[in-house]
Scaffold this active site. Structure first.
Site, PDB file in Angstrom:
ATOM      1  N   GLU A   1      -6.043  -4.504  -8.929  1.00  0.00           N
ATOM      2  CA  GLU A   1      -5.822  -4.853  -7.520  1.00  0.00           C
ATOM      3  C   GLU A   1      -7.158  -4.946  -6.781  1.00  0.00           C
ATOM      4  O   GLU A   1      -7.376  -5.865  -5.988  1.00  0.00           O
ATOM      5  CB  GLU A   1      -4.915  -3.804  -6.860  1.00  0.00           C
ATOM      6  CG  GLU A   1      -3.475  -3.880  -7.343  1.00  0.00           C
ATOM      7  CD  GLU A   1      -2.597  -2.735  -6.878  1.00  0.00           C
ATOM      8  OE1 GLU A   1      -1.376  -2.854  -7.022  1.00  0.00           O
ATOM      9  OE2 GLU A   1      -3.134  -1.712  -6.381  1.00  0.00           O
TER      10      GLU A   1
ATOM     11  N   ALA B   1       0.855  -1.194   0.000  1.00  0.00           N
ATOM     12  CA  ALA B   1       0.000   0.000   0.000  1.00  0.00           C
ATOM     13  C   ALA B   1       0.885   1.236   0.000  1.00  0.00           C
ATOM     14  O   ALA B   1       2.059   1.175   0.392  1.00  0.00           O
ATOM     15  CB  ALA B   1      -0.917   0.015   1.216  1.00  0.00           C
TER      16      ALA B   1
END
Length: 220
Positions: free
Chosen positions: A105, A85
């Site tokens: 994703e 992230a």
């Protein structure tokens, strides 16, 4: 001696191997930390059925290690999705998309039973938004979406020279203080021409592994 950011990423990538279930299909994300995970996964590639990749770059790296890459349409279920992230909170809300793979994703995360986010502790924040929020847009809608984002208080910049694996463009939105990530995620997706945005809040991580000076911290 202090650990480097790369050493923290490597440690957290190795820790994520504990979440890989044998004889299942696993989802693999995109980016520098995900790459370390792919390299670590090579050591147990014969224990899994295969992988679903969130980008062409990830598929290429998996294949270079001899790890099978499956078409998502051929897969009923993904046991776990492992990805990094750009920002994360202790509520397990994330900003992703620095590598322009956010839509794929999000799709792989949606199909997966469990989402394990791996990152170094520099990415942990109290409020999302210091990292510019990536938004994937249909090329024809780029200027319109940018104007709508300005109305929301954002300062959007077109990531020139970048085309996503889906053939779309990326707007990076600066100056957003994201106090309600779930609400903003929904609001942004309602703008005509937006494919998706980089807030992972409605489907947050289930587990956040943070690599730091004292090893790997697990947040659930």
């Amino acid at each position: 001696m202090a650990l480097t950011q790369d050493e923290k990423k490597q440690a957290v990538a190795k820790a994520a191997l504990a979440y890989v279930e044998p004889d299942t299909v696993i989802g693999v994300g995109t980016g520098s930390t995900a790459n370390y995970f792919i390299d670590a996964l090579a050591s147990m590639k014969h224990q899994i059925e295969g992988t679903v990749a969130s980008s062409v770059a990830t598929a290429d790296r998996l294949k270079s290690h001899g790890i099978p890459v499956l078409d998502i349409h051929a897969v009923d279920e993904i046991s776990v999705y492992i990805d990094g992230a750009d920002e994360a909170t202790r509520h397990l809300h994330l900003i992703k998309g620095g590598g322009a793979a956010l839509t794929r994703e999000k799709i792989v995360a949606a199909v997966s039973k469990k989402f394990v986010c791996i990152t170094d502790d520099s990415k942990l924040v109290d409020v999302l938004g210091a990292f510019p929020l990536p938004i994937e847009v249909i090329p024809m809608a780029r200027s319109y979406v940018a104007r709508e984002l300005v109305k929301l208080g954002g300062n959007p910049f077109w990531r020139e020279g970048v085309v996503t694996d889906n053939g779309n463009l990326i707007l990076d939105v600066h100056n957003l203080k994201i106090l309600d990530p779930c609400e903003l995620e929904t609001q942004l997706n309602q703008i005509t021409g937006v494919v998706t945005n980089g807030l992972f809040a409605r489907r947050p991580a289930d587990v956040l592994l943070l690599g730091g000076e004292n090893g790997v911290e697990t947040l659930e």
